[in-house]
Design an enzyme around this catalytic site. Structure first.
Site, PDB file in Angstrom:
ATOM      1  N   GLY A  13      40.417  39.461  40.769  1.00  0.00           N
ATOM      2  CA  GLY A  13      39.741  40.750  40.893  1.00  0.00           C
ATOM      3  C   GLY A  13      39.450  41.407  39.548  1.00  0.00           C
ATOM      4  CE  LYS A  14      44.383  39.989  35.499  1.00  0.00           C
ATOM      5  NZ  LYS A  14      44.394  38.635  35.983  1.00  0.00           N
ATOM      6  CG  PHE A  68      34.675  41.812  40.685  1.00  0.00           C
ATOM      7  CD1 PHE A  68      33.379  41.343  40.545  1.00  0.00           C
ATOM      8  CD2 PHE A  68      35.645  40.950  41.115  1.00  0.00           C
ATOM      9  CE1 PHE A  68      33.064  40.047  40.842  1.00  0.00           C
ATOM     10  CE2 PHE A  68      35.337  39.645  41.422  1.00  0.00           C
ATOM     11  CZ  PHE A  68      34.048  39.193  41.289  1.00  0.00           C
ATOM     12  CB  THR A  69      38.581  46.415  37.540  1.00  0.00           C
ATOM     13  OG1 THR A  69      39.001  45.298  36.769  1.00  0.00           O
ATOM     14  CG2 THR A  69      39.241  46.385  38.902  1.00  0.00           C
ATOM     15  CE1 TYR A  98      52.120  33.042  47.433  1.00  0.00           C
ATOM     16  CE2 TYR A  98      50.508  32.463  49.093  1.00  0.00           C
ATOM     17  CZ  TYR A  98      50.995  32.357  47.796  1.00  0.00           C
ATOM     18  OH  TYR A  98      50.333  31.565  46.874  1.00  0.00           O
ATOM     19  N   PRO A 124      40.161  32.441  41.591  1.00  0.00           N
ATOM     20  CG  PRO A 124      38.953  32.050  43.558  1.00  0.00           C
ATOM     21  CD  PRO A 124      40.342  32.275  43.055  1.00  0.00           C
TER      22      PRO A 124
HETATM   23  N1  LIG Z   1      49.594  28.402  43.670  1.00  0.00           N
HETATM   24  C1  LIG Z   1      49.878  29.528  43.065  1.00  0.00           C
HETATM   25  O1  LIG Z   1      50.782  29.611  42.197  1.00  0.00           O
HETATM   26  C2  LIG Z   1      49.102  30.756  43.411  1.00  0.00           C
HETATM   27  C3  LIG Z   1      49.216  31.913  42.625  1.00  0.00           C
HETATM   28  C4  LIG Z   1      48.450  33.023  42.994  1.00  0.00           C
HETATM   29  C5  LIG Z   1      47.614  32.966  44.104  1.00  0.00           C
HETATM   30  N2  LIG Z   1      47.557  31.831  44.857  1.00  0.00           N
HETATM   31  C6  LIG Z   1      46.697  31.730  46.044  1.00  0.00           C
HETATM   32  O2  LIG Z   1      45.369  31.955  45.655  1.00  0.00           O
HETATM   33  C7  LIG Z   1      44.803  33.005  46.427  1.00  0.00           C
HETATM   34  C8  LIG Z   1      43.760  33.718  45.628  1.00  0.00           C
HETATM   35  O3  LIG Z   1      44.292  34.255  44.449  1.00  0.00           O
HETATM   36  P1  LIG Z   1      43.769  35.620  43.886  1.00  0.00           P
HETATM   37  O4  LIG Z   1      44.078  36.687  44.843  1.00  0.00           O
HETATM   38  O5  LIG Z   1      44.282  35.725  42.512  1.00  0.00           O
HETATM   39  O6  LIG Z   1      42.178  35.291  43.919  1.00  0.00           O
HETATM   40  P2  LIG Z   1      40.813  36.007  43.610  1.00  0.00           P
HETATM   41  O7  LIG Z   1      39.927  35.625  44.754  1.00  0.00           O
HETATM   42  O8  LIG Z   1      40.405  35.634  42.226  1.00  0.00           O
HETATM   43  O9  LIG Z   1      41.065  37.560  43.607  1.00  0.00           O
HETATM   44  C9  LIG Z   1      41.192  38.300  44.771  1.00  0.00           C
HETATM   45  C10 LIG Z   1      41.130  39.759  44.409  1.00  0.00           C
HETATM   46  O10 LIG Z   1      39.813  40.015  43.926  1.00  0.00           O
HETATM   47  C11 LIG Z   1      39.246  41.063  44.669  1.00  0.00           C
HETATM   48  N3  LIG Z   1      37.814  40.786  44.810  1.00  0.00           N
HETATM   49  C12 LIG Z   1      37.233  39.674  45.292  1.00  0.00           C
HETATM   50  N4  LIG Z   1      35.898  39.775  45.254  1.00  0.00           N
HETATM   51  C13 LIG Z   1      35.633  41.003  44.762  1.00  0.00           C
HETATM   52  C14 LIG Z   1      34.443  41.702  44.490  1.00  0.00           C
HETATM   53  N5  LIG Z   1      33.263  41.173  44.750  1.00  0.00           N
HETATM   54  N6  LIG Z   1      34.531  42.937  43.978  1.00  0.00           N
HETATM   55  C15 LIG Z   1      35.730  43.481  43.727  1.00  0.00           C
HETATM   56  N7  LIG Z   1      36.929  42.864  43.972  1.00  0.00           N
HETATM   57  C16 LIG Z   1      36.864  41.639  44.475  1.00  0.00           C
HETATM   58  C17 LIG Z   1      39.942  41.040  46.005  1.00  0.00           C
HETATM   59  O11 LIG Z   1      39.924  42.312  46.610  1.00  0.00           O
HETATM   60  P3  LIG Z   1      39.562  42.514  48.184  1.00  0.00           P
HETATM   61  O12 LIG Z   1      40.744  42.080  48.982  1.00  0.00           O
HETATM   62  O13 LIG Z   1      39.284  43.964  48.249  1.00  0.00           O
HETATM   63  O14 LIG Z   1      38.363  41.669  48.462  1.00  0.00           O
HETATM   64  C18 LIG Z   1      41.365  40.630  45.601  1.00  0.00           C
HETATM   65  O15 LIG Z   1      42.118  41.747  45.171  1.00  0.00           O
HETATM   66  C19 LIG Z   1      45.995  33.845  46.875  1.00  0.00           C
HETATM   67  O16 LIG Z   1      45.729  34.573  48.046  1.00  0.00           O
HETATM   68  C20 LIG Z   1      47.030  32.756  47.119  1.00  0.00           C
HETATM   69  O17 LIG Z   1      46.839  32.189  48.402  1.00  0.00           O
HETATM   70  C21 LIG Z   1      48.266  30.719  44.515  1.00  0.00           C
END
Ligand SMILES: NC(=O)c1ccc[n+]([C@@H]2O[C@H](COP(=O)([O-])OP(=O)(O)OC[C@H]3O[C@@H](n4cnc5c(N)ncnc54)[C@H](OP(=O)(O)O)[C@@H]3O)[C@@H](O)[C@H]2O)c1
Length: 283
Positions: free
Chosen positions: A196-197, A199-200, A36, A192
């Site tokens: 972020g997709k 909400f856009t 990361y 989960p």
């Molecule tokens: N194992 C793997 O291969 C793998 C791959 C990818 C990710 N991960 C892990 O999983 C974690 C989460 O993944 P992800 O980032 O894809 O998860 P996510 O929680 O689905 O998405 C996060 C994104 O959504 C936005 N968001 C959240 N709530 C929102 C709302 N209410 N309105 C608008 N935007 C919102 C966040 O922006 P804000 O920051 O502005 O809230 C952020 O950009 C990563 O940090 C990483 O640790 C693991």
């Protein structure tokens, strides 16, 4: 993943505050990977943790290894590849321990399934790390059920961290969550909230259907919650005991996410969101 240069570029003070606030809210697990921030975020987190070392005992640290990314910070990687050799796993953990400024990792995951993975070799590395107290538990990420079974037969795994949301339904139907239920290993779910997709402003009809179905449930029930909270409640409703890995960098969103536990969906509501995501009813 998004606290450092791959996202919000938080400084040490801001990172430390996010850790403190998360822990106060009961969100005590922090998900890392060696890669990361182009191999930089673990070290930044470690520097932030060093500002308040007492936090370590109140948190669980997850990290991952196995992906070899092409990077200025790893000039020896001439092609993006996977390395799940005993030497690489142990070296990667030792580097993570140093970067994170901790003496142990709570949970180590093999980040991606390598076509060259030899289960007994990985098991040897895991056994050595466990024996030395450097890692407490082990799991995998993005493994198919067959790949999970293969490694699990050589070393007991506690989780498979996979992508899962209303925008990524595969683990609900490809055997991933069935296997977790059978083995009583709670799956961690990344993305989960669809990264972020969901909400856009989107022209994607699937996103629109999900948003509409979610708003309909909230209105019909008179629930004073946001769509993001409902979508987390949808994951939490699954019997496998899904552990969502939030990607936010904002405390108010962590606080909102915790409140998702208060929402109790009916199975019919769960299926109406499932149907909206798939675009058709179940058979
Ligand atoms: N194992 C793997 O291969 C793998 C791959 C990818 C990710 N991960 C892990 O999983 C974690 C989460 O993944 P992800 O980032 O894809 O998860 P996510 O929680 O689905 O998405 C996060 C994104 O959504 C936005 N968001 C959240 N709530 C929102 C709302 N209410 N309105 C608008 N935007 C919102 C966040 O922006 P804000 O920051 O502005 O809230 C952020 O950009 C990563 O940090 C990483 O640790 C693991």
């Amino acid at each position: 993943m998004k606290w450092g240069c791959w996202g919000a570029k938080l400084g040490p003070q801001a990172m430390m505050r996010l850790m403190e606030q998360g822990i106060e809210l009961g969100v005590t697990t922090f998900d890392h990977a060696d890669i990361y921030g182009d191999y930089t975020t673990e070290e930044e987190f470690g520097s932030a943790l060093h500002l308040n070392p007492g936090l370590r005992a109140q948190m669980q640290i997850v990290t991952k290894c196995g992906i070899c990314m092409k990077s200025e910070n790893r000039p020896e990687h001439i092609v993006k590849s996977y390395d799940v050799s005993k030497g690489h796993i142990i070296t990667s953990v030792e580097r993570s321990l140093k970067n994170l400024r901790t003496t142990y990792i709570d949970l180590l995951l093999i980040h991606r399934p390598s076509p060259l993975l030899a289960p007994d070799v990985v098991a040897e590395a895991f056994s050595a790390l466990k024996r030395d107290g450097k890692v407490l538990d082990f799991g995998v990420s993005n493994f198919s059920p067959a790949q999970f079974s293969m490694l699990n037969s050589s070393f007991p795994l506690v989780t498979n961290q996979v992508e899962g949301s209303l925008l990524h339904l595969a683990p609900f139907t490809d055997g991933t969550f069935d296997q977790a239920l059978q083995l009583k290993t709670k799956p961690m779910v990344w993305g989960p909230l669809g990264s972020g997709k969901l909400f856009t402003e989107s022209k994607d009809p699937q996103v629109t259907r999900i948003q509409t179905a979610a708003k309909r449930i909230l209105e019909k029930r008179g629930l004073d919650y946001g769509v993001d909270q409902l979508l987390l409640a949808w994951l939490l409703h699954h019997p496998a005991g899904i552990l969502p890995v939030l990607g936010t960098t904002k405390t108010d969103r962590v606080e909102a996410a915790v409140k998702a536990f208060e929402i109790k969906l009916t199975d019919q509501e769960w299926f109406s969101l499932f149907e909206a995501a798939r675009g058709h009813e179940v058979a």
